[in-house]
Design a protein around this motif. Structure first.
Motif, PDB file in Angstrom:
ATOM      1  N   LEU A 148     -26.085  30.623  29.482  1.00  0.00           N
ATOM      2  CA  LEU A 148     -26.142  29.339  28.779  1.00  0.00           C
ATOM      3  C   LEU A 148     -25.972  28.183  29.759  1.00  0.00           C
ATOM      4  CD1 LEU A 148     -26.367  27.921  26.051  1.00  0.00           C
ATOM      5  CD2 LEU A 148     -23.890  28.181  25.768  1.00  0.00           C
ATOM      6  N   THR A 149     -27.010  27.322  29.814  1.00  0.00           N
ATOM      7  CA  THR A 149     -26.979  26.125  30.660  1.00  0.00           C
ATOM      8  C   THR A 149     -27.259  24.912  29.791  1.00  0.00           C
ATOM      9  OG1 THR A 149     -27.808  27.401  32.551  1.00  0.00           O
ATOM     10  CG2 THR A 149     -27.978  25.003  32.678  1.00  0.00           C
ATOM     11  N   LEU A 150     -26.377  23.919  29.842  1.00  0.00           N
ATOM     12  CA  LEU A 150     -26.473  22.743  28.976  1.00  0.00           C
ATOM     13  C   LEU A 150     -26.563  21.479  29.817  1.00  0.00           C
ATOM     14  CD1 LEU A 150     -23.619  23.799  26.538  1.00  0.00           C
ATOM     15  CD2 LEU A 150     -26.066  24.018  26.109  1.00  0.00           C
ATOM     16  N   LYS A 151     -27.480  20.601  29.417  1.00  0.00           N
ATOM     17  CA  LYS A 151     -27.660  19.343  30.144  1.00  0.00           C
ATOM     18  C   LYS A 151     -26.684  18.289  29.627  1.00  0.00           C
ATOM     19  CE  LYS A 151     -31.148  15.951  31.512  1.00  0.00           C
ATOM     20  NZ  LYS A 151     -32.549  15.490  31.362  1.00  0.00           N
ATOM     21  N   CYS A 152     -26.130  17.479  30.541  1.00  0.00           N
ATOM     22  CA  CYS A 152     -25.204  16.405  30.178  1.00  0.00           C
ATOM     23  C   CYS A 152     -25.964  15.097  29.979  1.00  0.00           C
ATOM     24  CB  CYS A 152     -24.143  16.217  31.266  1.00  0.00           C
ATOM     25  SG  CYS A 152     -23.086  17.656  31.491  1.00  0.00           S
ATOM     26  N   LEU A 153     -25.547  14.320  28.994  1.00  0.00           N
ATOM     27  CA  LEU A 153     -26.160  13.029  28.707  1.00  0.00           C
ATOM     28  C   LEU A 153     -25.172  11.924  29.039  1.00  0.00           C
ATOM     29  CD1 LEU A 153     -27.682  13.887  25.200  1.00  0.00           C
ATOM     30  CD2 LEU A 153     -28.881  13.907  27.394  1.00  0.00           C
ATOM     31  N   PHE A 154     -25.456  11.133  30.079  1.00  0.00           N
ATOM     32  CA  PHE A 154     -24.583  10.013  30.420  1.00  0.00           C
ATOM     33  C   PHE A 154     -25.396   8.958  31.160  1.00  0.00           C
ATOM     34  CE2 PHE A 154     -24.041  13.324  33.667  1.00  0.00           C
ATOM     35  CZ  PHE A 154     -24.379  12.646  34.824  1.00  0.00           C
ATOM     36  N   ASP A 155     -24.865   7.740  31.169  1.00  0.00           N
ATOM     37  CA  ASP A 155     -25.524   6.613  31.813  1.00  0.00           C
ATOM     38  C   ASP A 155     -25.247   6.664  33.319  1.00  0.00           C
ATOM     39  OD1 ASP A 155     -26.658   4.253  32.551  1.00  0.00           O
ATOM     40  OD2 ASP A 155     -25.343   2.947  31.377  1.00  0.00           O
ATOM     41  N   THR A 156     -26.284   6.839  34.086  1.00  0.00           N
ATOM     42  CA  THR A 156     -26.118   6.955  35.543  1.00  0.00           C
ATOM     43  C   THR A 156     -25.716   5.618  36.184  1.00  0.00           C
ATOM     44  OG1 THR A 156     -28.507   6.571  35.779  1.00  0.00           O
ATOM     45  CG2 THR A 156     -27.741   8.868  35.775  1.00  0.00           C
ATOM     46  N   LYS A 157     -25.904   4.502  35.459  1.00  0.00           N
ATOM     47  CA  LYS A 157     -25.556   3.184  35.995  1.00  0.00           C
ATOM     48  C   LYS A 157     -24.118   2.788  35.677  1.00  0.00           C
ATOM     49  CE  LYS A 157     -30.316   1.470  35.727  1.00  0.00           C
ATOM     50  NZ  LYS A 157     -31.204   0.441  35.144  1.00  0.00           N
ATOM     51  N   ASP A 158     -23.449   3.578  34.841  1.00  0.00           N
ATOM     52  CA  ASP A 158     -22.071   3.286  34.460  1.00  0.00           C
ATOM     53  C   ASP A 158     -21.155   3.498  35.667  1.00  0.00           C
ATOM     54  OD1 ASP A 158     -19.625   2.958  33.331  1.00  0.00           O
ATOM     55  OD2 ASP A 158     -19.795   4.569  31.864  1.00  0.00           O
ATOM     56  N   LYS A 159     -20.474   2.433  36.109  1.00  0.00           N
ATOM     57  CA  LYS A 159     -19.629   2.505  37.304  1.00  0.00           C
ATOM     58  C   LYS A 159     -18.452   3.465  37.096  1.00  0.00           C
ATOM     59  CE  LYS A 159     -20.685  -2.050  39.213  1.00  0.00           C
ATOM     60  NZ  LYS A 159     -20.131  -3.373  39.610  1.00  0.00           N
ATOM     61  N   TRP A 160     -17.893   3.451  35.887  1.00  0.00           N
ATOM     62  CA  TRP A 160     -16.761   4.336  35.597  1.00  0.00           C
ATOM     63  C   TRP A 160     -17.180   5.795  35.765  1.00  0.00           C
ATOM     64  CZ3 TRP A 160     -14.937   8.394  32.864  1.00  0.00           C
ATOM     65  CH2 TRP A 160     -13.563   8.522  32.698  1.00  0.00           C
ATOM     66  N   MET A 161     -18.359   6.148  35.214  1.00  0.00           N
ATOM     67  CA  MET A 161     -18.830   7.526  35.298  1.00  0.00           C
ATOM     68  C   MET A 161     -19.237   7.881  36.726  1.00  0.00           C
ATOM     69  SD  MET A 161     -19.089  10.233  33.540  1.00  0.00           S
ATOM     70  CE  MET A 161     -18.928   9.639  31.860  1.00  0.00           C
ATOM     71  N   GLN A 162     -19.839   6.938  37.446  1.00  0.00           N
ATOM     72  CA  GLN A 162     -20.195   7.184  38.853  1.00  0.00           C
ATOM     73  C   GLN A 162     -18.949   7.526  39.670  1.00  0.00           C
ATOM     74  OE1 GLN A 162     -22.233   3.685  40.233  1.00  0.00           O
ATOM     75  NE2 GLN A 162     -24.121   4.139  39.125  1.00  0.00           N
ATOM     76  N   TYR A 163     -17.876   6.765  39.437  1.00  0.00           N
ATOM     77  CA  TYR A 163     -16.622   7.010  40.143  1.00  0.00           C
ATOM     78  C   TYR A 163     -16.041   8.365  39.746  1.00  0.00           C
ATOM     79  CZ  TYR A 163     -11.604   6.634  41.126  1.00  0.00           C
ATOM     80  OH  TYR A 163     -10.323   6.883  41.552  1.00  0.00           O
ATOM     81  N   ALA A 164     -16.062   8.675  38.431  1.00  0.00           N
ATOM     82  CA  ALA A 164     -15.462   9.920  37.930  1.00  0.00           C
ATOM     83  C   ALA A 164     -16.134  11.150  38.529  1.00  0.00           C
ATOM     84  CB  ALA A 164     -15.537   9.953  36.404  1.00  0.00           C
ATOM     85  N   LEU A 165     -17.463  11.127  38.614  1.00  0.00           N
ATOM     86  CA  LEU A 165     -18.194  12.307  39.074  1.00  0.00           C
ATOM     87  C   LEU A 165     -18.040  12.558  40.573  1.00  0.00           C
ATOM     88  CD1 LEU A 165     -21.467  11.965  36.962  1.00  0.00           C
ATOM     89  CD2 LEU A 165     -19.534  13.496  36.569  1.00  0.00           C
ATOM     90  N   LYS A 166     -17.450  11.591  41.285  1.00  0.00           N
ATOM     91  CA  LYS A 166     -17.191  11.787  42.714  1.00  0.00           C
ATOM     92  C   LYS A 166     -15.850  12.481  42.969  1.00  0.00           C
ATOM     93  CE  LYS A 166     -19.878   7.765  44.231  1.00  0.00           C
ATOM     94  NZ  LYS A 166     -19.779   6.401  44.807  1.00  0.00           N
ATOM     95  N   GLN A 167     -15.025  12.574  41.906  1.00  0.00           N
ATOM     96  CA  GLN A 167     -13.690  13.167  42.057  1.00  0.00           C
ATOM     97  C   GLN A 167     -13.753  14.688  41.949  1.00  0.00           C
ATOM     98  OE1 GLN A 167     -11.589  10.692  42.943  1.00  0.00           O
ATOM     99  NE2 GLN A 167     -13.423   9.463  42.548  1.00  0.00           N
ATOM    100  N   LYS A 168     -12.691  15.319  42.413  1.00  0.00           N
ATOM    101  CA  LYS A 168     -12.600  16.775  42.351  1.00  0.00           C
ATOM    102  C   LYS A 168     -12.378  17.220  40.903  1.00  0.00           C
ATOM    103  CE  LYS A 168      -9.786  20.696  43.892  1.00  0.00           C
ATOM    104  NZ  LYS A 168      -8.565  21.120  44.596  1.00  0.00           N
ATOM    105  N   ILE A 169     -13.145  18.215  40.452  1.00  0.00           N
ATOM    106  CA  ILE A 169     -13.024  18.732  39.078  1.00  0.00           C
ATOM    107  C   ILE A 169     -11.996  19.869  39.073  1.00  0.00           C
ATOM    108  CG2 ILE A 169     -14.227  19.837  37.156  1.00  0.00           C
ATOM    109  CD1 ILE A 169     -16.811  18.536  38.208  1.00  0.00           C
ATOM    110  N   LYS A 170     -10.950  19.699  38.279  1.00  0.00           N
ATOM    111  CA  LYS A 170      -9.933  20.756  38.159  1.00  0.00           C
ATOM    112  C   LYS A 170     -10.453  21.889  37.282  1.00  0.00           C
ATOM    113  CE  LYS A 170      -5.741  18.040  38.893  1.00  0.00           C
ATOM    114  NZ  LYS A 170      -4.420  17.673  38.327  1.00  0.00           N
ATOM    115  N   TYR A 171     -10.925  21.535  36.082  1.00  0.00           N
ATOM    116  CA  TYR A 171     -11.519  22.527  35.176  1.00  0.00           C
ATOM    117  C   TYR A 171     -12.290  21.798  34.092  1.00  0.00           C
ATOM    118  CZ  TYR A 171      -7.360  21.557  32.286  1.00  0.00           C
ATOM    119  OH  TYR A 171      -6.368  20.943  31.554  1.00  0.00           O
ATOM    120  N   CYS A 172     -13.040  22.535  33.292  1.00  0.00           N
ATOM    121  CA  CYS A 172     -13.879  21.961  32.231  1.00  0.00           C
ATOM    122  C   CYS A 172     -13.404  22.452  30.864  1.00  0.00           C
ATOM    123  CB  CYS A 172     -15.337  22.364  32.414  1.00  0.00           C
ATOM    124  SG  CYS A 172     -16.017  21.946  34.025  1.00  0.00           S
ATOM    125  N   ARG A 173     -13.701  21.649  29.849  1.00  0.00           N
ATOM    126  CA  ARG A 173     -13.374  22.012  28.471  1.00  0.00           C
ATOM    127  C   ARG A 173     -14.535  21.619  27.563  1.00  0.00           C
ATOM    128  NH1 ARG A 173      -9.244  18.538  27.505  1.00  0.00           N
ATOM    129  NH2 ARG A 173      -7.671  19.960  28.350  1.00  0.00           N
TER     130      ARG A 173
END
Length: 471
Positions: free
Chosen positions: A171-196
């Motif tokens: 199972l592979t699922l695509k994520c929907l988010f605004d690539t221009k959102d500064k908050w999300m750009q910053y978040a995706l650069k951080q280390k991921i501990k785990y997913c839920r």
């Protein structure tokens, strides 16, 4: 000897997943496996807890004093020994969960080991709350109830990478988010501990989201202010007083409007339920006691769906308003002082208002944000300060709740909530109001408080004109 890992700050990024009917069905199957495993672990925890509570050692231990140091140490040693003997430990329940998963071919095919261990831990913590009497009972998950899935890291079974979430091998699922959102750009650069993975019902349809638990602090759009702020928050209003500005407004006003609509839907549901099930009610309208069969019409199911949607909307709007108000305060404040109130006691008098607006949740959010940015948040007891009864001239006089203005013999006149917020700025570490300092600042701040009240009166007049004449 193994040392525990150092705790690091975390924040959550919630991203919607793009799913079709087949993928949604797969996620629901995974959730049902998690539900069965959770219920099995919950039942096993209860069984072990009851075995502990049936022992003589347990009965003797709970009779020991909680004030004597020797008795406290003996209690702790006894409980530790009982937990070890009967396996009422997180590690033991995790082992049980893993064994249950391996024994069930269906669950083993669908869930990873780390996910199963997290589910087991969740069941153990629920039983711990029950054991410590922080909860009245444990709740088993009913069929169809979604159980969130989470891993222990971003390496196995449930992972995120480059805009996609991978669940197992198929199972592979695509994520929907605004690539221009500064908050999300910053978040995706951080280390991921785990997913839920979680599910929400929006307008009667299922929507699935991935929550990325990220290491570090969230993106900051602003820096803390430099003022000392006094805060007074009640069941319906919030007042803040700083050096440059005072503000008094209705707390979460938009939620009140939505709550009125929810109440209308509630009444409609009740009428439909009574019309469909007349035999389940007494002549005076009270529901009959005992087991009953309920008939739900299609119109009732549709109305119930609208009710759920309204509850979701209220929850989301309240969270958004809490975030907006806390950010507005923090842009001015480096230090916040407020009374420590018992909102459980408030619920007895202002139950509906407290339930709708959740002031305790707001204060928790504000406290977390202030401390994460290096500011100061202090709560002081009401018993020693008595802000609603105290004047900065030193006179203490009780006032009924309906009296909304502070009027003192010394000539001080101010709106009650604003004046309490003003005094909150001068509460010392010994939990008493610094009368001398409050007197010195009153002349300047009384002008700010007066301007705030004038603005409120103007707003009320404008609203009255709009509602009366539509202008």
């Amino acid at each position: 000897m193994a040392t525990s890992k150092e705790r690091t700050p975390s924040f959550v990024a919630t991203i919607r997943l793009k799913t079709n009917l087949k993928e949604e069905k797969q996620l629901l199957v995974l959730s049902d496996c998690a539900r069965q495993l959770y219920n099995a672990c919950l039942g096993e925890c209860l069984k072990r807890l009851k075995a502990i509570q049936g022992t003589d050692l347990y009965k003797e231990s709970i009779q020991l004093s909680k004030t004597s140091k020797a008795d406290v140490e003996l209690r702790r040693a006894n409980f530790k020994d009982l937990n070890e003997t009967y396996g009422f430990k997180n590690a033991s329940i995790q082992s049980f969960g893993t064994k249950t998963k391996n024994d069930s071919k269906f669950i083993a095919e669908h869930l990873g080991t780390h996910v199963c261990q997290k589910i087991s831990t969740r069941a153990f913590k629920a039983n711990q709350k029950f054991a410590f009497k922080l909860a009245k009972k444990v709740k088993f998950k009913h069929k169809g109830e979604f159980v969130s899935l989470e891993g222990k890291n971003n390496k196995t079974f449930l992972t995120y990478s480059n805009g996609y979430v991978f669940v197992g091998k198929n199972l592979t699922l695509k994520c929907l988010f605004d690539t221009k959102d500064k908050w999300m750009q910053y978040a995706l650069k951080q280390k991921i501990k785990y997913c839920r993975i979680i599910k929400k019902e929006v307008k009667g349809e299922n929507r699935f989201y991935v929550q990325l638990i990220l290491e570090g602090n969230p993106y900051r759009k602003y820096e803390l202010g430099k003022e000392e702020i006094g805060l007074d928050i009640g069941p319906s209003t919030i007042a803040t007083v700083g050096e440059s500005k005072a503000e008094l407004k209705e707390f979460c006003e938009e939620v009140v409007l939505l709550a009125k609509e929810k109440r209308r839907i509630n009444r409609k549901m009740d009428r439909q339920r009574r019309a469909n099930n007349p035999n389940n009610f007494q002549n005076n309208g009270v529901v009959k006691k005992g087991k009953k069969e309920w008939i739900y019409s299609n119109r009732y199911i549709h109305t119930r769906s609208k009710h759920r949607e309204m509850e979701r909307k209220i929850k989301d709007v309240r969270k958004q308003l809490h975030g907006r108000d806390s950010n507005q305060i923090l842009q001015r404040a480096s230090s916040i002082q407020t009374e420590k109130l018992s909102y459980k006691a408030f619920q007895k008098v202002f139950g509906k208002s407290i339930g709708r607006k959740a002031p305790s949740m707001f204060l928790t959010m504000l406290k977390r944000k202030v401390k994460s940015r290096g500011g100061e948040f202090r709560e002081f007891p009401t018993y020693s300060t008595k802000l609603s009864q105290t004047c900065h001239c030193g006179i203490i006089k009780k006032k009924p709740l309906k009296e909304r203005w502070h009027k003192c013999e010394c000539g001080v006149v101010a709106q009650r909530d604003l004046y309490s917020a003003f005094l909150a700025r001068y509460v010392t570490k010994s939990n008493h109001v610094d009368i001398k300092k409050a007197k010195g600042d009153w002349v300047q701040l009384s002008i700010i408080l007066g301007e705030c009240v004038s603005n409120l009166e103007k707003m009320k007049l404008e609203r009255k004109l709009i509602s009366t004449f539509g202008i």
